[in-house]
Write a protein that holds these residues in place. Structure first.
Motif, PDB file in Angstrom:
ATOM      1  N   SER A   1       0.845  -1.193   0.000  1.00  9.67           N
ATOM      2  CA  SER A   1       0.000   0.000   0.000  1.00  9.67           C
ATOM      3  C   SER A   1       0.882   1.246   0.000  1.00  9.67           C
ATOM      4  N   PHE A   2       0.247   2.390  -0.273  1.00 11.52           N
ATOM      5  CA  PHE A   2       1.006   3.647  -0.312  1.00 11.52           C
ATOM      6  C   PHE A   2       1.539   4.045   1.064  1.00 11.52           C
ATOM      7  N   LYS A   3       1.085   3.382   2.117  1.00  5.59           N
ATOM      8  CA  LYS A   3       1.496   3.761   3.462  1.00  5.59           C
ATOM      9  C   LYS A   3       3.019   3.689   3.631  1.00  5.59           C
ATOM     10  N   ASP A   4       3.683   2.903   2.786  1.00  3.92           N
ATOM     11  CA  ASP A   4       5.149   2.825   2.832  1.00  3.92           C
ATOM     12  C   ASP A   4       5.789   4.197   2.621  1.00  3.92           C
TER      13      ASP A   4
ATOM     14  N   GLY B   1      -5.469  -1.463   8.792  1.00  2.00           N
ATOM     15  CA  GLY B   1      -4.781  -2.602   8.192  1.00  2.00           C
ATOM     16  C   GLY B   1      -3.471  -2.262   7.508  1.00  2.00           C
ATOM     17  N   ASP B   2      -3.466  -1.234   6.677  1.00  2.00           N
ATOM     18  CA  ASP B   2      -2.270  -0.973   5.879  1.00  2.00           C
ATOM     19  C   ASP B   2      -1.209  -0.176   6.635  1.00  2.00           C
ATOM     20  N   THR B   3      -1.625   0.736   7.497  1.00  2.00           N
ATOM     21  CA  THR B   3      -0.653   1.498   8.282  1.00  2.00           C
ATOM     22  C   THR B   3       0.138   0.553   9.186  1.00  2.00           C
TER      23      THR B   3
ATOM     24  N   PRO C   1      -8.978   7.761  -3.306  1.00  3.41           N
ATOM     25  CA  PRO C   1      -9.897   7.332  -2.249  1.00  3.41           C
ATOM     26  C   PRO C   1      -9.419   7.840  -0.886  1.00  3.41           C
ATOM     27  N   VAL C   2     -10.341   8.308  -0.057  1.00  2.00           N
ATOM     28  CA  VAL C   2      -9.942   8.943   1.196  1.00  2.00           C
ATOM     29  C   VAL C   2     -10.700   8.406   2.406  1.00  2.00           C
ATOM     30  N   GLY C   3     -10.001   8.368   3.544  1.00  2.09           N
ATOM     31  CA  GLY C   3     -10.601   7.933   4.797  1.00  2.09           C
ATOM     32  C   GLY C   3     -10.258   8.913   5.903  1.00  2.09           C
ATOM     33  N   ASN C   4      -9.036   8.787   6.421  1.00  7.41           N
ATOM     34  CA  ASN C   4      -8.600   9.686   7.495  1.00  7.41           C
ATOM     35  C   ASN C   4      -8.158  11.040   6.943  1.00  7.41           C
ATOM     36  N   LEU C   5      -8.056  11.143   5.622  1.00  9.98           N
ATOM     37  CA  LEU C   5      -7.812  12.390   4.876  1.00  9.98           C
ATOM     38  C   LEU C   5      -6.365  12.875   4.901  1.00  9.98           C
ATOM     39  N   GLY C   6      -5.441  12.025   5.349  1.00 13.33           N
ATOM     40  CA  GLY C   6      -4.033  12.409   5.299  1.00 13.33           C
ATOM     41  C   GLY C   6      -3.487  12.391   3.878  1.00 13.33           C
ATOM     42  N   ASN C   7      -3.841  11.359   3.138  1.00 13.23           N
ATOM     43  CA  ASN C   7      -3.207  11.171   1.834  1.00 13.23           C
ATOM     44  C   ASN C   7      -3.606  12.240   0.823  1.00 13.23           C
ATOM     45  N   VAL C   8      -4.853  12.656   0.857  1.00 10.59           N
ATOM     46  CA  VAL C   8      -5.269  13.702  -0.094  1.00 10.59           C
ATOM     47  C   VAL C   8      -4.598  15.033   0.268  1.00 10.59           C
TER      48      VAL C   8
ATOM     49  N   THR D   1     -12.559  -1.508   3.477  1.00  5.32           N
ATOM     50  CA  THR D   1     -12.297  -1.503   4.917  1.00  5.32           C
ATOM     51  C   THR D   1     -11.236  -0.484   5.339  1.00  5.32           C
ATOM     52  N   ALA D   2     -10.285  -0.190   4.465  1.00  7.69           N
ATOM     53  CA  ALA D   2      -9.200   0.716   4.860  1.00  7.69           C
ATOM     54  C   ALA D   2      -9.665   2.166   4.951  1.00  7.69           C
ATOM     55  N   ILE D   3     -10.854   2.452   4.440  1.00  9.94           N
ATOM     56  CA  ILE D   3     -11.368   3.823   4.553  1.00  9.94           C
ATOM     57  C   ILE D   3     -12.673   3.865   5.348  1.00  9.94           C
ATOM     58  N   ARG D   4     -12.834   2.870   6.204  1.00  5.73           N
ATOM     59  CA  ARG D   4     -13.992   2.872   7.100  1.00  5.73           C
ATOM     60  C   ARG D   4     -13.646   3.737   8.312  1.00  5.73           C
TER      61      ARG D   4
ATOM     62  N   PRO E   1     -10.563  -2.730  -3.150  1.00 11.12           N
ATOM     63  CA  PRO E   1     -11.879  -2.071  -3.089  1.00 11.12           C
ATOM     64  C   PRO E   1     -11.808  -0.542  -2.997  1.00 11.12           C
ATOM     65  N   HIS E   2     -10.721  -0.019  -2.429  1.00 13.88           N
ATOM     66  CA  HIS E   2     -10.606   1.447  -2.302  1.00 13.88           C
ATOM     67  C   HIS E   2     -10.373   2.075  -3.661  1.00 13.88           C
ATOM     68  N   THR E   3      -9.564   1.406  -4.469  1.00 15.43           N
ATOM     69  CA  THR E   3      -9.378   1.863  -5.838  1.00 15.43           C
ATOM     70  C   THR E   3     -10.703   1.747  -6.579  1.00 15.43           C
TER      71      THR E   3
ATOM     72  N   SER F   1      -4.260   4.455  -7.125  1.00 19.18           N
ATOM     73  CA  SER F   1      -4.596   3.154  -6.547  1.00 19.18           C
ATOM     74  C   SER F   1      -3.797   3.015  -5.260  1.00 19.18           C
ATOM     75  N   THR F   2      -4.509   2.778  -4.148  1.00 21.70           N
ATOM     76  CA  THR F   2      -3.851   2.917  -2.854  1.00 21.70           C
ATOM     77  C   THR F   2      -3.296   1.620  -2.279  1.00 21.70           C
ATOM     78  N   ALA F   3      -3.832   0.479  -2.723  1.00 22.33           N
ATOM     79  CA  ALA F   3      -3.316  -0.799  -2.203  1.00 22.33           C
ATOM     80  C   ALA F   3      -3.324  -1.849  -3.294  1.00 22.33           C
ATOM     81  N   HIS F   4      -2.589  -2.906  -3.064  1.00 25.78           N
ATOM     82  CA  HIS F   4      -2.534  -4.012  -4.022  1.00 25.78           C
ATOM     83  C   HIS F   4      -3.767  -4.905  -3.845  1.00 25.78           C
TER      84      HIS F   4
END
Ligand SMILES: *Cc1c(COP(=O)(O)O)cnc(C)c1O
Ligand SMILES: [Zn+2]
Length: 441
Positions: free
Chosen positions: A121-124, A153-155, A253-260, A315-318, A363-365, A391-394
């Protein structure tokens, strides 16, 4: 010569070194941001920066071959190279989605495969910066014993991997039963202390904030703005991949809004330092079941909205109470942004359609692609425009999502693109007839 420090995002006075254990503004409690000395960085022209970054691309000279550390002066300029913990992150493929683009009505469509990375995932991108700073702090004698995060999950997968790479202990808080099997096993395999709590992400976040108040455990959530510095390179790398041409749209795709917020920050820095002269527009995509940002957008960002996020395949953006709301709202306003949402049906279908054109989307993509589809249909995104979907995760981290889709076993989803295996006896005649029928269609 270059330097960066923390400042309050809301503009309170004061600044702090990146190597202080501090996450929020001591005055107002708001988020911090990393501020770079752009006057100093202006000693090089935009063209000179471009040349420098180009000569580093693909190099084996540590750490500049990394897609984050290629931009080191813009990320964490005074980090000592020997403290950098890197897995050669970034450098991800920009997939030219010709068939999907034609089907959707935007032929110039590209998918930035941020999930094709060390932990999937992009969290790297952000974790390499955070763990490197921790390593430098520990070397300088700060009493840090471990690094901790709450995660969908990804963090946690990224934190555990970078921690293990550096030999730094990690602790991850996961919502029990709400992350995929692949995501759960990653930190376990990397030796993290894995605490599966009987709550949701927001519940885990509340606990990790308490646990890290004692400064011996360092907080790795994206409230920690060091991660934003690494994640902001994704937009810079995309523009570099287009030979420094800016696309018309990013969809993310956004959840906690850090990446955007990070995406916007990197692009703004490029403009400020003379590499680009126009800004793209940004679409933030949310799952309808976890859409507080969409709701805020609809009210013109008059205020932050927090909800109880419902169950979603993404699930990663829930996330119902996004930490980086203020930064993201500012980003959307700056980039003439749009927030769109996707139902479970829409996200699952968008992912399946993309897979049929050669992608393998998480699913986020799927959420991002569904939002793109809706905005094309509404005429907001036009057919001549160049669009980059982040695309944020594999997809391989979400095998159960795909299995359930193709078995047509997902609640609330009609699997119109399901392609289940055909079970047959080992009989040549039956096989021939089946293939004849299949190919005749
Ligand atoms: C973390 C994550 C997101 C959301 O990023 P935020 O910074 O929380 O908005 C999206 N997709 C995947 C796969 C993620 O892991
Ligand atoms: Zn403040």
């Amino acid at each position: 010569m270059y330097n960066a420090h923390f400042r309050c995002f809301r503009g309170c006075p004061g600044q702090w070194p990146l190597y202080d254990v501090i996450y929020t503004c001591p005055n107002c409690g708001g988020l911090l941001e990393v501020v770079h000395d752009t006057d100093a960085l202006s000693d090089r022209s935009g063209a000179a920066w471009m040349r420098l970054f180009e000569t580093r691309s693909g190099t084996t000279q540590f750490p500049y071959g990394s897609g984050v550390w290629r931009y080191k002066e813009w990320v964490a300029p005074d980090l000592r190279d020997e403290n950098i913990v890197s897995t050669f992150e970034g450098n991800t493929n920009l997939f030219q989605a010709v068939r999907l683009g034609e089907q959707l009505g935007v032929p110039d469509l590209w998918v930035k495969q941020s999930g094709n990375s060390h932990t999937g995932s992009f969290k790297d991108l952000g974790m390499t910066v955070l763990v490197s700073v921790v390593k430098q702090m520990m070397e300088e004698g700060k009493p840090i014993q471990a690094v901790a995060c709450a995660s969908t999950g990804d963090t946690s997968a990224a934190l555990a991997a970078y921690g293990a790479t550096a030999g730094i202990p990690t602790i991850v808080f996961l919502p029990q039963g709400k992350v995929s099997r692949a995501q759960l096993i990653q930190p376990i395999a990397n030796g993290a202390t894995v605490l599966a709590l009987d709550t949701d992400f927001d519940g885990c976040m509340r606990i990790v904030k308490e646990v890290t108040k004692d400064n011996t455990i360092y907080l790795a959530n994206s409230m920690n703005s060091l991660r934003i510095e690494g994640q902001k390179t994704v937009g810079i790398e995309v523009v570099q991949q287009f030979d420094w041409a800016v696309p018309d749209w990013f969809v993310i795709p956004v959840g906690n809004l850090g990446n955007v917020s990070a995406l916007g920050k990197g692009l703004l820095m490029m403009k400020e330092l003379g590499i680009i002269s126009k800004l793209p527009k940004i679409v933030a995509a949310q799952a309808e079941h976890a859409n507080p940002f969409y709701q805020s957008y609809q009210q013109g960002f008059a205020e932050k909205i927090a909800i109880n996020a419902r169950s979603t395949l993404a699930t990663a953006i829930r996330i119902g109470d996004p930490v980086s709301y203020e930064k993201a709202a500012a980003t959307l306003q700056h980039f003439e942004g749009v927030v769109e949402q996707a139902s479970e049906q829409e996200l699952a279908e968008a992912a399946a359609r993309a897979d049929l054109t050669g992608l393998y989307t998480c699913p986020h993509t799927g959420v991002a692609l569904a939002a793109l589809t809706k905005l094309i249909d509404r005429g907001v995104i036009q057919s001549h425009e160049r669009v980059v979907v982040i695309s944020t995760a594999h997809g391989l981290k979400f095998t159960q999502f795909k299995v359930s889709y193709h078995d047509d076993e997902l609640d609330d989803v009609a699997a119109r693109y399901a392609n289940p295996p055909i079970y047959l006896p080992a009989d040549l005649d039956v096989v021939r007839k089946t293939l004849d029928r299949k190919l005749a269609r």
